[in-house]
Motif scaffolding. Structure first.
Motif, PDB file in Angstrom:
ATOM      1  N   ASP A 176     -60.814  51.172  38.807  1.00  6.21           N
ATOM      2  CA  ASP A 176     -59.299  51.458  38.760  1.00  6.21           C
ATOM      3  C   ASP A 176     -58.668  51.448  36.828  1.00  6.21           C
ATOM      4  OD1 ASP A 176     -56.926  51.238  38.913  1.00  6.21           O
ATOM      5  OD2 ASP A 176     -56.529  49.681  40.860  1.00  6.21           O
ATOM      6  N   SER A 218     -53.914  51.349  42.543  1.00  2.00           N
ATOM      7  CA  SER A 218     -54.675  50.887  43.188  1.00  2.00           C
ATOM      8  C   SER A 218     -55.324  50.920  44.873  1.00  2.00           C
ATOM      9  CB  SER A 218     -54.573  49.339  42.378  1.00  2.00           C
ATOM     10  OG  SER A 218     -54.258  49.314  41.916  1.00  2.00           O
ATOM     11  N   THR A 245     -55.861  44.021  40.280  1.00  2.62           N
ATOM     12  CA  THR A 245     -55.380  43.521  41.679  1.00  2.62           C
ATOM     13  C   THR A 245     -56.524  44.275  42.677  1.00  2.62           C
ATOM     14  OG1 THR A 245     -54.985  46.145  41.676  1.00  2.62           O
ATOM     15  CG2 THR A 245     -53.537  45.082  41.845  1.00  2.62           C
TER      16      THR A 245
END
Ligand SMILES: Nc1ncnc2c1ncn2[C@@H]1O[C@H](COP(=O)(O)OP(=O)(O)OP(=O)(O)O)[C@@H](O)[C@H]1O
Ligand SMILES: [Mg+2]
Length: 264
Positions: free
Chosen positions: A169, A65, A93
């Motif tokens: 991601d 991330s 995230t």
């Protein structure tokens, strides 16, 4: 039962977000290394344009991330209209990183019955010029199935027409089987390898699984290169393969530092 000895990771970025050094200090040596990663991805675009790109790793907490968000920022800073998607529905995230609400996001799109999707309903501005973000959205009980779904592939095809580059991601290959499903639909994948943490056997297995799924592995980012090796205490390298039966057996490092070493 697990094939590999796993060291479980930290939840720090899920709570506080990834550190965006490329936005906070674009002139720092680390930001320069992220730009080197970008440059090397661009080299891979010569024969086949890369419009959809994802970062993954073998296991959790390798720095995906952090690397993904910073590389996305360097693209935006270079004037490319970029969409960054949080495709890690188990450990999302992006909303924490950019401090935005996560009540709508990727899962809203994937679970909706609507035939048409209004991107403005789900995509948010990041605060970084040229960079838009699509957070994970509320996490459903079947997160990995959504990522591997046909609807996800159709959605990626739709959004790529609106951006110069779509960066995702993705959850770790050895943790979430559906990562490969989506990865094989993208123009390229980059493996994030954490020096001193990622085991060779795990990288080899991850590469095998991606190759089996006919994923185009562009290379890897060596994250967290030690001070001894990088001179910065926090470095990124970039290269191809580890000689695990890939066509290009020779390890090549382009970025990071001249003294980068392979992971243990
Ligand atoms: N190069 C680095 N140097 C020091 N700390 C780092 C580095 N890269 C990542 N970290 C830290 O390691 C932790 C994991 O990073 P990150 O969340 O980016 O990894 P991840 O692979 O996305 O993890 P997850 O599997 O949870 O999605 C975070 O606390 C992050 O701040
Ligand atoms: Mg992550």
């Amino acid at each position: 039962m697990s094939l590999f000895k796993k060291k479980r990771g930290t939840n720090e970025t899920m709570k506080k977000g990834a550190k965006l050094i490329t936005a906070a200090d674009p002139q720092s040596p680390i930001s320069e290394q992220f730009r080197t990663v970008r440059t090397n991805i661009n080299f891979m675009s010569v024969d086949k344009e890369i419009k959809t790109l994802a970062f993954t790793s073998a296991n959790i907490s390798e720095g995906k991330s952090t690397v993904t968000a910073n590389v996305a920022i360097t693209y935006a800073q270079a004037g490319r209209k970029t969409l960054l998607i949080d495709g890690d529905l188990r450990r999302p995230t992006l909303h924490s990183t950019f401090n935005v609400k996560n009540n709508r996001g990727l899962t809203t799109v994937l679970t909706s019955d609507a035939d048409e999707i209004d991107l403005e309903d789900v995509v948010k501005e990041s605060g970084v010029k040229n960079l838009s973000i699509l957070t994970s959205g509320p996490i459903p009980p079947n997160p990995s199935e959504l990522i591997g779904s046909h609807r996800m592939q159709t959605f990626i095809d739709l959004v790529k027409a609106h951006y110069d580059l779509v960066i995702i991601d993705l959850a770790p290959v050895l943790e979430v089987s559906d990562t490969q499903e989506l990865a094989s639909h993208l123009d390229g994948i980059i493996l994030v390898v954490r020096q001193g943490k990622t085991q060779k056997v795990a990288i080899r297995r991850a590469v095998e699984m991606l190759e089996f799924a006919k994923v185009r592995i562009l290379g890897y980012v060596m994250n967290d290169i030690s001070a001894e090796n990088s001179g910065y205490g926090y470095g990124y390298g970039y290269g191809y393969g580890y000689g695990y039966g890939q066509e290009n057996k020779k390890s090549r490092f382009f970025g990071g530092s001249s003294t980068n070493k392979e992971s243990k």
